[in-house]
Design a protein around this motif. Structure first.
Motif, mmCIF file in Angstrom:
data_model
loop_
_atom_site.group_PDB
_atom_site.id
_atom_site.type_symbol
_atom_site.label_atom_id
_atom_site.label_comp_id
_atom_site.label_asym_id
_atom_site.label_seq_id
_atom_site.Cartn_x
_atom_site.Cartn_y
_atom_site.Cartn_z
ATOM 1 N N PRO A 98 -1.607 -1.190 -8.024
ATOM 2 C CA PRO A 98 -1.037 -0.774 -6.574
ATOM 3 C C PRO A 98 -2.203 0.235 -5.901
ATOM 4 O O PRO A 98 -2.802 0.917 -6.639
ATOM 5 C CB PRO A 98 0.101 0.282 -6.951
ATOM 6 C CG PRO A 98 0.574 -0.115 -8.257
ATOM 7 C CD PRO A 98 -0.608 -0.483 -9.172
ATOM 8 N N HIS A 99 -2.346 -0.112 -4.462
ATOM 9 C CA HIS A 99 -3.365 0.402 -3.757
ATOM 10 C C HIS A 99 -4.648 0.413 -4.187
ATOM 11 O O HIS A 99 -5.754 1.536 -4.194
ATOM 12 C CB HIS A 99 -3.052 2.113 -3.813
ATOM 13 C CG HIS A 99 -1.489 2.294 -3.047
ATOM 14 N ND1 HIS A 99 -0.922 3.496 -3.493
ATOM 15 C CD2 HIS A 99 -0.819 1.329 -2.610
ATOM 16 C CE1 HIS A 99 0.383 3.169 -2.781
ATOM 17 N NE2 HIS A 99 0.260 1.959 -2.285
ATOM 18 N N SER A 100 -4.988 -0.589 -5.193
ATOM 19 C CA SER A 100 -6.297 -0.872 -5.665
ATOM 20 C C SER A 100 -7.637 -1.330 -4.620
ATOM 21 O O SER A 100 -8.732 -0.913 -4.825
ATOM 22 C CB SER A 100 -6.325 -1.683 -6.718
ATOM 23 O OG SER A 100 -5.960 -3.194 -6.173
ATOM 24 N N GLU A 101 -6.844 -1.676 -3.576
ATOM 25 C CA GLU A 101 -8.181 -2.367 -2.585
ATOM 26 C C GLU A 101 -8.436 -1.269 -1.435
ATOM 27 O O GLU A 101 -7.626 -0.457 -1.022
ATOM 28 C CB GLU A 101 -7.373 -3.374 -1.888
ATOM 29 C CG GLU A 101 -6.770 -4.570 -2.689
ATOM 30 C CD GLU A 101 -8.166 -4.848 -3.875
ATOM 31 O OE1 GLU A 101 -9.155 -5.306 -3.271
ATOM 32 O OE2 GLU A 101 -8.048 -4.595 -4.856
ATOM 33 N N PRO A 102 -9.718 -1.324 -1.203
ATOM 34 C CA PRO A 102 -10.250 -0.285 -0.248
ATOM 35 C C PRO A 102 -9.639 -0.330 1.285
ATOM 36 O O PRO A 102 -9.284 0.833 1.871
ATOM 37 C CB PRO A 102 -11.651 -0.617 0.159
ATOM 38 C CG PRO A 102 -11.961 -1.183 -1.280
ATOM 39 C CD PRO A 102 -10.837 -1.834 -1.650
ATOM 40 N N GLU A 103 -9.248 -1.612 1.604
ATOM 41 C CA GLU A 103 -8.533 -1.703 2.901
ATOM 42 C C GLU A 103 -6.916 -0.965 2.707
ATOM 43 O O GLU A 103 -6.633 -0.548 3.844
ATOM 44 C CB GLU A 103 -8.280 -3.317 3.154
ATOM 45 C CG GLU A 103 -9.496 -4.000 3.677
ATOM 46 C CD GLU A 103 -9.899 -4.693 2.031
ATOM 47 O OE1 GLU A 103 -11.061 -5.653 2.309
ATOM 48 O OE2 GLU A 103 -9.504 -4.246 0.942
ATOM 49 N N THR A 104 -6.551 -1.148 1.723
ATOM 50 C CA THR A 104 -5.000 -0.606 1.403
ATOM 51 C C THR A 104 -5.240 0.987 1.690
ATOM 52 O O THR A 104 -4.493 1.651 2.164
ATOM 53 C CB THR A 104 -4.322 -0.798 0.130
ATOM 54 O OG1 THR A 104 -4.367 -2.278 0.073
ATOM 55 C CG2 THR A 104 -3.045 -0.239 -0.008
ATOM 56 N N GLN A 105 -6.149 1.470 0.983
ATOM 57 C CA GLN A 105 -6.602 2.989 0.828
ATOM 58 C C GLN A 105 -6.738 3.576 2.205
ATOM 59 O O GLN A 105 -6.489 4.586 2.675
ATOM 60 C CB GLN A 105 -7.692 3.198 -0.048
ATOM 61 C CG GLN A 105 -7.528 2.892 -1.531
ATOM 62 C CD GLN A 105 -8.806 2.727 -2.530
ATOM 63 O OE1 GLN A 105 -9.890 2.944 -1.991
ATOM 64 N NE2 GLN A 105 -8.511 1.923 -3.465
ATOM 65 N N ILE A 106 -7.315 2.611 3.105
ATOM 66 C CA ILE A 106 -7.892 3.202 4.483
ATOM 67 C C ILE A 106 -6.467 3.374 5.296
ATOM 68 O O ILE A 106 -6.103 4.200 5.951
ATOM 69 C CB ILE A 106 -8.592 2.147 5.131
ATOM 70 C CG1 ILE A 106 -10.187 2.375 4.586
ATOM 71 C CG2 ILE A 106 -8.866 2.651 6.413
ATOM 72 C CD1 ILE A 106 -11.131 1.522 4.924
ATOM 73 N N ILE A 107 -5.727 2.396 5.281
ATOM 74 C CA ILE A 107 -4.169 2.254 5.876
ATOM 75 C C ILE A 107 -3.575 3.376 5.406
ATOM 76 O O ILE A 107 -2.742 4.154 6.071
ATOM 77 C CB ILE A 107 -3.534 0.893 5.555
ATOM 78 C CG1 ILE A 107 -4.400 -0.199 6.299
ATOM 79 C CG2 ILE A 107 -2.081 0.952 6.096
ATOM 80 C CD1 ILE A 107 -3.800 -1.544 6.059
#
Length: 339
Positions: free
Chosen positions: A146-155
């Motif tokens: 979960p939340h591994s992706e940089p795009e997700t982390q920015i959101i």
């Protein structure tokens, strides 16, 4: 208007996303007294039209003449929208999936995932990693964690900073106005969720009669796990959490992804963009009707009605999805395009 770049990285993979802050009443260091909206366009690389709607919406918000035009050349309506906008702040990602979009523009026209093959709309920490019988990793791979992706982390960082009242994730592939839940079949039985659903019914009436309305998990016949809209509502408590599907060509073949997800030709492109920018303005108009944001506008001297909106909210008391269930063709399109 403020434009900034947000950066996140995981190993060798990185994302640099443009974030636009629009505050028509004037940029301020604190947004606690304003209605706050976080809007995400272009999450899936092949859905070009969503970013075009986002860009036009920003143009309209910053151009009084365009705003008047998109308000139907109604001075009364334009005045009401401007009055609401003075007490509203937007943070907008015009194109979340920049890396995936690069792949599409290089010729991979059916690619929806990010630059390393993860669907960021399955990467959120809510029911993450659960796979339905029709799970296809080419479409829905949720990432390594979960939340591994940089795009997700920015959101997530933006959401925690802004603490939005509204989250709007815009997609294409069909016509629909979705509330939570995606990972189970039903609309949450809360005051906020019922009020948000009434708003979508009103937008359907004003802008998209053919749209399916309700929870994604109920309305399209499949469940989606790890979505941003469910996470925003359930984990971050965003009272108005929406996924909009703004276009779909049901006659397009599986191989013709550009046509399936995007309008062809200048006239159709303009029709779709105009339609959905007006729908976004309807959303703005409806903000004072929701209990989470009504106190902000009440203190500003704005009533919660206007153009029949308040009456409509009182009349539509049902908390179930719209009675207009998807047609067989729409359901088939939904299976092809999982938001």
């Amino acid at each position: 208007m403020k434009i900034e770049m947000r950066h996140a990285q995981d190993g060798d993979y990185k994302a640099d996303l443009q974030v636009v802050t629009l505050e028509p009443g004037g940029l301020s260091p604190s947004h606690t007294t304003k209605a706050r909206l976080l809007m995400d366009f272009g999450e899936h690389g092949r859905e070009f039209i969503t970013s075009e709607v986002g860009l036009r919406f920003m143009q309209v918000l910053t151009d009084p003449a365009l705003l008047h035009e998109y308000a139907g050349n109604s001075s009364r309506k334009a005045r009401r929208i401007r009055a609401i906008l003075k007490h509203t702040v937007f943070k907008i990602l015009p194109m979340e999936n920049v890396n995936g979009r690069d792949l599409v523009e290089s010729g991979q026209l059916c690619e929806r995932k990010n630059g390393r093959g993860v669907d960021t709309n399955r990467n959120f920490d809510i029911d993450w990693g659960k796979k339905e019988k029709d799970y296809d990793p080419r479409e829905e791979f949720p990432g390594k964690a979960p939340h591994s992706e940089p795009e997700t982390q920015i959101i997530l960082a933006l959401a925690k900073e802004l603490q939005p009242h509204t989250w709007l994730n815009v997609h294409s592939g069909m016509y629909a106005l979705f509330t939570p839940y995606d990972h189970k079949a039903g609309v949450p039985n809360t005051t906020d969720a019922r009020a948000a659903l009434r708003m979508l019914h009103r937008i359907k009436e004003l802008s998209c009669p053919q749209c399916v309305v309700g929870s994604g998990g109920h309305s399209v016949g499949y469940l989606a796990h790890g979505t941003g809209t469910d996470y925003m509502f359930e984990k971050l408590g965003v009272p108005m959490s929406f996924t909009w599907e703004i276009y779909g060509d049901e006659k397009a073949s599986f191989e013709d992804c550009f046509r399936m997800f995007n309008p062809l030709g200048k006239e159709e492109f303009e029709r779709v963009v105009t339609l959905w920018v007006k729908a976004l303005l309807h959303l703005v108009e409806l903000l004072p009707t929701h209990p989470a944001t009504w106190p902000l506008f009440r203190h500003a001297g704005l009533d919660s009605t206007g153009d029949g909106v308040g009456q409509q909210q009182q009349q539509q008391s049902g908390d179930q999805p719209s009675s207009s269930e998807p047609t067989a063709a729409a359901a088939a399109a939904a299976v092809r395009q999982k938001p």
